[in-house]
Design an enzyme around this catalytic site. Structure first.
Site, mmCIF file in Angstrom:
data_model
loop_
_atom_site.group_PDB
_atom_site.id
_atom_site.type_symbol
_atom_site.label_atom_id
_atom_site.label_comp_id
_atom_site.label_asym_id
_atom_site.label_seq_id
_atom_site.Cartn_x
_atom_site.Cartn_y
_atom_site.Cartn_z
ATOM 1 N N SER A 125 0.817 -1.207 0.000
ATOM 2 C CA SER A 125 0.000 0.000 0.000
ATOM 3 C C SER A 125 0.859 1.269 0.000
ATOM 4 O O SER A 125 1.688 1.444 -0.889
ATOM 5 C CB SER A 125 -0.954 -0.037 1.203
ATOM 6 O OG SER A 125 -1.990 0.900 1.065
ATOM 7 N N ASP A 134 -10.531 -4.221 -5.163
ATOM 8 C CA ASP A 134 -9.850 -3.546 -4.055
ATOM 9 C C ASP A 134 -10.585 -2.249 -3.753
ATOM 10 O O ASP A 134 -10.613 -1.338 -4.590
ATOM 11 C CB ASP A 134 -8.389 -3.277 -4.446
ATOM 12 C CG ASP A 134 -7.554 -2.721 -3.306
ATOM 13 O OD1 ASP A 134 -8.128 -2.190 -2.345
ATOM 14 O OD2 ASP A 134 -6.315 -2.819 -3.385
ATOM 15 N N HIS A 150 -7.517 -5.617 -0.222
ATOM 16 C CA HIS A 150 -6.314 -4.789 -0.210
ATOM 17 C C HIS A 150 -5.146 -5.445 0.521
ATOM 18 O O HIS A 150 -4.079 -4.849 0.617
ATOM 19 C CB HIS A 150 -6.649 -3.441 0.464
ATOM 20 C CG HIS A 150 -5.597 -2.392 0.294
ATOM 21 N ND1 HIS A 150 -5.151 -1.964 -0.945
ATOM 22 C CD2 HIS A 150 -4.893 -1.681 1.217
ATOM 23 C CE1 HIS A 150 -4.226 -1.038 -0.781
ATOM 24 N NE2 HIS A 150 -4.042 -0.842 0.516
#
Length: 269
Positions: free
Chosen positions: A95, A217, A245
């Site tokens: 991320s 996602d 995610h």
């Protein structure tokens, strides 16, 4: 060296000539890599750490001034690399860590061999001609919820981000990770993350990168992965079957397979 390693709760495991530096995402810590680490320990030297404010890092080292942008976190990554005298590192970031790793590789390209980006985004906010997934009011509401009811935010956000409703234990695990953080620091990290914009740096990055885009996602839409691939030189794009995610938690075997394939690609020493 000792201060840096204690500050970020650095752990080194595994064996091998090549180094994998794992960097967790927002709301997590190094324990979130536990499902994929065994696949790499025999062949690689693995470096794990917690960002300041996360996990077992030294909270006394946190200042809003330093960490008001991702470059504060980038400096910590470079400090760890210097303290351990790492070279030709494969940086595996989840991320927001994907952009932190990219910024670090731009600062010291000679120290990095490859970047592996899991669910990366250069900008989370929608903009003219760009779909990031969130409108400004979405982020304002999220930040307000974190400030007013941190536990409520965690219970709301965890299943949304995990997006594997048939496996509720995964959402519960993520919620526990969220709730374990210092609320004030977590909110500041969230604001830095969701308000960041690193689209302009993409064409300047030179270190080869793997973009691992998850399907369905809720945090990073597929359009973002495609945008990254178009603007990031030397990038490889892989659309995963994994939903959500956090594929390294929900779909560890697929995550391992994609990373292994990339590490074995020609040009890697």
């Amino acid at each position: 060296m000792v201060d840096v390693l204690n500050r970020n709760h650095v752990n080194v495991i595994g064996e091998g000539d090549r180094t994998l530096l794992f960097a967790h995402g927002f709301g997590c810590d190094q324990s979130m890599w536990q499902y994929i680490l065994p696949a790499f320990e025999d062949q690689y030297r693995i470096v794990l750490f917690d960002y300041v404010g996360s996990g077992k890092s030294d909270l006394r080292a946190y200042t809003s001034e330093k960490y008001r942008t991702l470059r504060g976190y980038m400096q910590d990554v470079l400090d760890i690399i210097d303290a351990l005298e790492l070279d030709k590192v494969t940086f595996i970031g989840h991320s927001v860590s994907s952009m932190i790793g990219m910024l670090a590789s731009m600062e010291r390209p000679g120290r990095f061999d490859r970047l592996v980006m899991i669910g990366p985004s250069p900008r989370y906010l929608n903009d003219e001609g760009y779909f990031g997934g969130f409108d400004p009011e979405d982020i304002a509401e999220l930040l307000e919820m974190m400030e007013m009811n941190f536990a409520g935010w965690a219970s709301f956000m965890a299943p949304l981000a995990m997006n594997n409703p048939e496996r509720p234990k995964l959402s519960q695990e993520l919620e526990r990770s969220f709730i374990s953080a210092d609320p004030a620091i977590a909110r500041e990290f969230a604001e830095v993350t969701f308000m960041s914009d690193h689209r302009q740096e993409l064409p300047l990055a030179s270190v080869p990168a793997l973009i691992m885009q998850c399907s369905e996602d809720s945090v990073v839409p597929i359009e973002v992965g495609a945008y990254l691939h178009r603007h990031l030189r030397n990038s490889t794009f892989r659309l995963m079957e994994a939903k959500g995610h956090y594929p390294h938690i929900s779909h560890p075997q697929e995550t391992i397979a994609v990373i292994r394939e990339y590490l074995a690609a020609p040009g890697l020493s």
